[in-house]
Design an enzyme around this catalytic site. Structure first.
Site, PDB file in Angstrom:
ATOM      1  N   TYR A 145      23.854   4.369 -34.762  1.00 34.50           N
ATOM      2  CA  TYR A 145      22.571   4.584 -34.090  1.00 34.50           C
ATOM      3  C   TYR A 145      22.710   5.786 -33.173  1.00 34.50           C
ATOM      4  O   TYR A 145      23.708   5.917 -32.467  1.00 34.50           O
ATOM      5  CB  TYR A 145      22.196   3.347 -33.274  1.00 34.50           C
ATOM      6  CG  TYR A 145      20.911   3.497 -32.480  1.00 34.50           C
ATOM      7  CD1 TYR A 145      19.675   3.560 -33.121  1.00 34.50           C
ATOM      8  CD2 TYR A 145      20.939   3.561 -31.088  1.00 34.50           C
ATOM      9  CE1 TYR A 145      18.498   3.684 -32.398  1.00 34.50           C
ATOM     10  CE2 TYR A 145      19.765   3.687 -30.356  1.00 34.50           C
ATOM     11  CZ  TYR A 145      18.546   3.749 -31.005  1.00 34.50           C
ATOM     12  OH  TYR A 145      17.391   3.878 -30.277  1.00 34.50           O
ATOM     13  N   ASP A 239      28.959  11.523 -31.289  1.00 36.60           N
ATOM     14  CA  ASP A 239      28.006  10.858 -30.403  1.00 36.60           C
ATOM     15  C   ASP A 239      28.773   9.864 -29.545  1.00 36.60           C
ATOM     16  O   ASP A 239      29.132   8.774 -29.993  1.00 36.60           O
ATOM     17  CB  ASP A 239      26.906  10.159 -31.222  1.00 36.60           C
ATOM     18  CG  ASP A 239      25.863   9.507 -30.323  1.00 36.60           C
ATOM     19  OD1 ASP A 239      26.066   9.487 -29.090  1.00 36.60           O
ATOM     20  OD2 ASP A 239      24.843   9.017 -30.861  1.00 36.60           O
ATOM     21  N   LYS A 267      24.330   6.942 -21.055  1.00 39.28           N
ATOM     22  CA  LYS A 267      24.813   5.697 -20.440  1.00 39.28           C
ATOM     23  C   LYS A 267      25.686   5.910 -19.190  1.00 39.28           C
ATOM     24  O   LYS A 267      25.141   6.238 -18.150  1.00 39.28           O
ATOM     25  CB  LYS A 267      25.451   4.827 -21.519  1.00 39.28           C
ATOM     26  CG  LYS A 267      24.389   4.505 -22.600  1.00 39.28           C
ATOM     27  CD  LYS A 267      24.721   3.459 -23.614  1.00 39.28           C
ATOM     28  CE  LYS A 267      23.460   3.155 -24.419  1.00 39.28           C
ATOM     29  NZ  LYS A 267      23.529   3.413 -25.845  1.00 39.28           N
TER      30      LYS A 267
HETATM   31  C1  LIG Z   1      22.349   4.161 -26.671  1.00 40.56           C
HETATM   32  C2  LIG Z   1      22.730   5.182 -27.668  1.00 40.56           C
HETATM   33  C3  LIG Z   1      21.912   6.286 -27.954  1.00 40.56           C
HETATM   34  C4  LIG Z   1      20.526   6.426 -27.394  1.00 40.56           C
HETATM   35  O1  LIG Z   1      20.519   6.560 -25.995  1.00 40.56           O
HETATM   36  P1  LIG Z   1      19.169   6.218 -25.197  1.00 40.56           P
HETATM   37  O2  LIG Z   1      19.520   6.578 -23.771  1.00 40.56           O
HETATM   38  O3  LIG Z   1      18.900   4.778 -25.414  1.00 40.56           O
HETATM   39  O4  LIG Z   1      18.104   7.092 -25.736  1.00 40.56           O
HETATM   40  C5  LIG Z   1      22.375   7.256 -28.804  1.00 40.56           C
HETATM   41  N1  LIG Z   1      23.591   7.148 -29.374  1.00 40.56           N
HETATM   42  C6  LIG Z   1      24.410   6.099 -29.143  1.00 40.56           C
HETATM   43  C7  LIG Z   1      25.755   6.050 -29.786  1.00 40.56           C
HETATM   44  C8  LIG Z   1      24.000   5.070 -28.289  1.00 40.56           C
HETATM   45  O5  LIG Z   1      24.796   4.015 -28.099  1.00 40.56           O
END
Ligand SMILES: *Cc1c(COP(=O)(O)O)cnc(C)c1O
Length: 429
Positions: A145, A239, A267
């Site tokens: 994701y 990511d 995060k």
């Molecule tokens: C949470 C997450 C996102 C998206 O971040 P948001 O702040 O919710 O838009 C993208 N990539 C990864 C791996 C994530 O865990």
């Protein structure tokens, strides 16, 4: 039994005015068939809901709160900043301080741009990779994701299909025709993408996948991936929105020799405030506007309150030399305890942890990719989740999420959690 009168009422009221009653779908607890507790406050490792139930929180706002709720130092930094003004839309020094700190930690990051969410970070990183390589296609992995932007809302199609189909109405087929899908930990599937397209701008991966449950990439696989990208002049994007400052001080990059071209963060780097970022090699980052021509912007990007919270979080992490050893030890103990309890109850459970991240699958076999993950017993998970919640332990409400340890937790809390899990697992059986 949990008291839930107030949350039930609050949920009904929320549903009148907010679609589904929540501002992000997972919060609705639909996959475990429960009413989501509405949260009144958090302190350290615990949250309290509006019915007065207190839970040991293994969600930690889905990752950001590495020091737990309402950490005094981060709170102080944010309050000090907000008293000077909430936003200017003009440069402030704290942005450079956080940027310099992140660049000094990650050899892969020479320059960095701040945004307000992980979604934005990844979306912008892809635009940059496309602008830099002058190519259009991207490779993403099933089960990873990367936020909810259009071209990334693509999941496993019919298995055989390499090109993705949108997984949400509202995403035109045309928008995802440049998104190629590969299987996690399967280099052959990536080679196939490079064979099908000469137009691949980047390969995007969670180097420790946390959004199909916790599934780390094999080192051989990552190395082969880097080699393929290099051979085809494609940008390798890690990511690390979730794994950054969670898996280790260096995120997933603490576990691999591979150096990505671009890294995305989110995060933890906001300390609980909305912050995302993407950074990488100077040569690539210099293509970003206003230095270069790839456009990217944000009214609240680099917001001073969010930057202060982030800067003080990262500094607190850097000062606390034993932090990741502690988090790692607690996560491993928790997973070991779950595994032993499951064994005793005669239940197949796969467990895994990386630093402060942990995950478990009700699954007969080790999980290496999304297809494996999907074979997990989600009904069993739902029963487990409910049993734990009723005993005061708050876990992510889906089999396919990662759990988080925070610094406010200790050995005793972990032991209590294991004891509760043992009880619930016995009952499931
Ligand atoms: C949470 C997450 C996102 C998206 O971040 P948001 O702040 O919710 O838009 C993208 N990539 C990864 C791996 C994530 O865990």
């Amino acid at each position: 039994m949990l008291k839930s009168k107030n949350s039930i009422k609050a949920y009904a009221k929320a549903k009148e005015f907010i679609p589904g009653g929540v501002n992000s779908p997972v919060r609705a607890f639909l996959s475990v068939n429960q009413t989501p507790p509405f949260i009144a406050e958090g302190k350290g490792a615990y949250i309290t809901d509006i019915d007065g139930n207190r839970y040991l929180d293994f969600v930690q706002s889905w990752g950001p709160l590495i020091f737990g709720h309402a950490d005094k130092d981060i709170e102080k930094a944010a309050i000090k900043a907000l008293k000077k003004g909430l936003s200017f839309g003009a440069p402030t020094e704290v942005e450079t301080k956080l940027a310099k700190t992140l660049c000094s930690i990650f050899p892969s990051v020479e320059k960095i741009r701040f945004v307000s969410s992980g979604t934005e970070a990844v979306m912008s990183a892809i635009r940059l990779a496309r602008g830099y390589t002058k190519k259009d296609d991207i490779v993403k992995f099933k089960g990873c994701y990367h936020g909810h932007s259009d071209c990334l809302l693509v999941q496993a199609g019919s298995g055989a299909a390499t090109f993705g189909a949108p997984s949400s109405p509202g995403v035109p087929k045309d928008f995802v025709k440049h998104t190629l899908l590969a299987d996690y930990n399967d280099i052959k599937s990536v080679k196939k993408c490079f064979k099908e397209s000469q137009n691949i701008a980047c390969v995007l991966i969670e180097p420790i996948a946390g959004n199909m449950g916790l599934v780390p990439a094999d080192e051989d696989f990552l190395q082969a991936l880097a080699k393929l990208c290099n051979e085809h002049n494609a940008v390798l994007i890690f990511d690390e929105v979730m794994s950054g400052f969670r898996a280790s001080l260096y995120g997933a990059q603490g576990f691999t020799k591979v150096i990505p071209d671009i890294v995305t963060f989110g995060k933890v780097i906001g300390g609980g405030m909305p912050v995302g970022a993407f950074g990488g090699k100077r040569e690539i980052m210099s293509h970003l506007s206003p230095e270069g021509e790839v456009y990217q912007a944000g009214t609240l990007s680099g917001n001073p309150v969010a930057m202060s919270a982030g800067f003080h979080s990262i500094n607190k992490i850097l000062k606390n030399k034993k932090l990741y050893d502690k988090l790692d030890t607690l996560a491993k103990a928790l997973m070991r305890g779950f595994k032993e309890s499951a064994n005793r109850a005669g239940i197949s459970l796969q467990v895994c942890s990386r630093g402060s991240m942990f995950g478990f699958f009700f699954n007969e076999k080790e999980v290496k990719n999304f297809d494996d993950a999907l074979k997990s017993d989600t009904k069993r998970f739902a029963v487990f989740h409910k049993g734990m919640l009723e005993r005061g332990f708050y876990f992510a409400c889906s089999q396919f999420e990662t759990g988080f340890i925070c610094d406010a937790m200790n050995e005793k809390m972990i032991q209590k959690t294991i004891a509760a899990a043992a009880e619930v697992l016995r009952e499931i059986k």
